[in-house]
Scaffold this motif. Sequence first.
Motif, short mmCIF file in Angstrom:
data_model
loop_
_atom_site.label_atom_id
_atom_site.label_comp_id
_atom_site.label_asym_id
_atom_site.label_seq_id
_atom_site.Cartn_x
_atom_site.Cartn_y
_atom_site.Cartn_z
N SER A 70 40.39 53.45 36.57
CA SER A 70 39.35 52.48 36.93
C SER A 70 38.27 52.43 35.86
O SER A 70 37.93 53.44 35.26
CB SER A 70 38.74 52.88 38.28
N ASN A 115 33.56 47.83 39.40
CA ASN A 115 33.74 47.06 40.63
C ASN A 115 32.43 46.86 41.41
O ASN A 115 32.22 45.76 41.95
CB ASN A 115 34.83 47.66 41.50
N ILE A 163 47.28 36.74 46.17
CA ILE A 163 46.90 38.09 45.76
C ILE A 163 47.28 38.27 44.30
O ILE A 163 48.46 38.19 43.94
CB ILE A 163 47.59 39.15 46.65
N CYS A 211 47.97 39.97 40.64
CA CYS A 211 48.61 41.20 40.20
C CYS A 211 47.63 42.02 39.37
O CYS A 211 47.00 41.49 38.45
CB CYS A 211 49.84 40.89 39.37
N ALA A 212 47.51 43.27 39.70
CA ALA A 212 46.62 44.17 38.95
C ALA A 212 47.25 44.50 37.60
O ALA A 212 48.48 44.52 37.46
CB ALA A 212 46.38 45.44 39.76
N SER A 213 46.42 44.76 36.62
CA SER A 213 46.92 45.10 35.29
C SER A 213 47.29 46.57 35.17
O SER A 213 47.83 47.00 34.17
CB SER A 213 45.89 44.73 34.22
N PRO A 254 44.45 51.38 43.68
CA PRO A 254 43.64 50.45 44.47
C PRO A 254 42.42 49.92 43.73
O PRO A 254 41.99 48.79 43.97
CB PRO A 254 43.25 51.27 45.71
N GLU A 309 42.24 49.16 40.54
CA GLU A 309 42.70 48.10 39.66
C GLU A 309 43.03 46.84 40.46
O GLU A 309 42.77 45.72 40.00
CB GLU A 309 43.91 48.54 38.84
N GLN A 310 43.59 47.02 41.66
CA GLN A 310 43.87 45.87 42.51
C GLN A 310 42.56 45.22 42.95
O GLN A 310 42.43 44.00 42.94
CB GLN A 310 44.71 46.26 43.73
N LYS A 365 39.78 45.29 41.32
CA LYS A 365 39.25 44.63 40.12
C LYS A 365 39.87 43.24 39.96
O LYS A 365 39.16 42.25 39.74
CB LYS A 365 39.53 45.49 38.90
N ALA A 366 41.19 43.16 40.08
CA ALA A 366 41.88 41.87 39.93
C ALA A 366 41.42 40.88 41.01
O ALA A 366 41.17 39.71 40.71
CB ALA A 366 43.39 42.08 40.01
N GLU A 367 41.28 41.34 42.23
CA GLU A 367 40.84 40.47 43.31
C GLU A 367 39.39 40.03 43.13
O GLU A 367 39.05 38.87 43.37
CB GLU A 367 41.04 41.17 44.65
#
Length: 182
Positions: free
Chosen positions: A2, A6, A67, A69-71, A75, A77-78, A80-82
């Motif tokens: 991470s 966030n 949703i 996709c995380a890079s 959780p 990273e997910q 962050k993507a969201e």
Amino acid sequence: MSDGLNPLREARVAELLSDFRTLQFYIAAAPTSPGNPDEYYTEGWAALRQCALDGQHILNCAADISIPCASGPGPDEQAKAELKQVLLDAYARRHEGQKIYLRQAAAQRWVGWRETVVVNGGGGGGQGMVEVDGQLRVELANITDEAVYAELQANDINMGRWIDEDPSLREVQRWIRSRRQC
């Protein structure tokens, strides 16, 4: 791993949504019909009605709920993507809201100018009315995506807001184009 940003992303989204909510309040409060029915189809009143419609449209457009996709794994990273996806949505809505608000403000100034011309004896078709209409067209033409983006960015910087991951103007324009079919 991470990046620890966030909480900043969450705060930025909250700021943008708050700004958008305030803009929606002002957009919804603006008049859309003149006191004199003969002025209903004049340029300024038509612009005010269009702004009200555009404001309602941007409010009603659904958010992108896919949703992303995380890079990377995990959780954080997910999240962050969201958050980046929600940040684009909130940023673009605020941008479009500001653009609508500025167009509304120009049209409301036009209403005042028009009333001044009428009070001063300019009548309905005189040179004063032509000049007032021309000034409105100039003001509306100057409300571009580039100008709005630069103004909002400068305001955010002056307020000390975190803007490191704000979307580019191109991303904002792409979002707006994608929502025109909503």
